[in-house]
Design an enzyme around this catalytic site. Structure first.
Site, PDB file in Angstrom:
ATOM      1  CG  HIS A   1      17.687  62.661  71.324  1.00  0.00           C
ATOM      2  ND1 HIS A   1      18.510  63.038  72.392  1.00  0.00           N
ATOM      3  CD2 HIS A   1      18.308  63.554  70.325  1.00  0.00           C
ATOM      4  CE1 HIS A   1      19.424  63.480  72.053  1.00  0.00           C
ATOM      5  NE2 HIS A   1      19.743  63.723  70.780  1.00  0.00           N
TER       6      HIS A   1
ATOM      7  CB  ILE B   1      17.473  66.084  61.221  1.00  0.00           C
ATOM      8  CG1 ILE B   1      18.293  67.142  60.396  1.00  0.00           C
ATOM      9  CG2 ILE B   1      16.294  65.308  60.360  1.00  0.00           C
ATOM     10  CD1 ILE B   1      19.016  66.720  59.487  1.00  0.00           C
TER      11      ILE B   1
ATOM     12  CB  ALA C   1      22.458  70.734  68.763  1.00  0.00           C
ATOM     13  CG  PHE C   2      22.515  69.081  74.874  1.00  0.00           C
ATOM     14  CD1 PHE C   2      21.268  69.379  75.264  1.00  0.00           C
ATOM     15  CD2 PHE C   2      23.543  69.077  76.201  1.00  0.00           C
ATOM     16  CE1 PHE C   2      20.774  69.286  76.642  1.00  0.00           C
ATOM     17  CE2 PHE C   2      22.815  68.967  77.654  1.00  0.00           C
ATOM     18  CZ  PHE C   2      21.622  69.419  77.768  1.00  0.00           C
TER      19      PHE C   2
ATOM     20  CB  CYS D   1      21.211  71.168  61.831  1.00  0.00           C
ATOM     21  SG  CYS D   1      20.051  70.276  60.826  1.00  0.00           S
TER      22      CYS D   1
END
Length: 169
Positions: free
Chosen positions: A95, A89, A63-64, A87
């Site tokens: 984090h 979670i 994602a980053f 996504c």
């Protein structure tokens, strides 16, 4: 808590959607979710008339990395919109908070620093079950919503000048 499918939409009937060029950046992390989001977005784009050859998919590790890839696509100036799909979670450490915040800020930066609408399609859920429910499960598919938003923002941008003239600006 939402208990209904929130992704239903009425056909947009955008006349020139066939000419739209859309880049989709997809995180491979949590791909059991992100691939469903991608597929939902693709389904709507094609249904609305975007030509398959005008849709390009770019994979990133997590994602980053959505921020970097999205900004690079925006800077290229060849896409009418970029959809960033990911996504995250929640785990046992902070984090989650850092990644979610950074991605939100990065996509916001794409929108204010470039002329390309960049659509935020990052699920930020507490559990995998919540992510599944929002990526084609009983709560719909946020990828569908992202595609609809991308089409609407391209249409907004393309028609802004004529709309401003209509209201006297």
């Amino acid at each position: 808590m939402a208990t209904v499918n929130l992704s239903d939409y009425k056909p947009l009937q955008i006349n020139d959607a066939g000419s739209f060029r859309i880049g989709i950046v997809v995180s491979e992390w949590n791909d059991f979710v992100t691939h469903n989001l991608r597929d939902g977005a693709l389904e709507v784009l094609k249904k609305e008339g975007v030509k398959e050859e005008n849709i390009k998919i770019f994979k990133v590790p997590g994602a980053f990395e959505l921020n970097y890839a999205s900004m690079q696509l925006c800077k290229e100036g060849i896409f009418d919109a970029v959809i960033a799909i990911g996504c995250v979670i929640r785990g046992e450490t902070p984090h989650f908070d850092y990644v979610c915040s950074a991605v939100a800020q990065g996509i916001k930066d794409c929108n204010i620093m470039t002329d390309v609408p960049t659509i935020f399609c990052l699920l930020t859920d507490d559990t995998a079950e919540q992510s599944i429910a929002r990526s084609g499960g009983n709560l719909g598919n946020k990828g569908i919503e992202a595609a609809v938003t991308a089409l609407q923002m391209i249409d907004f941008k393309r028609n802004l000048n004529s709309k401003l003239k209509q209201i006297g600006f």
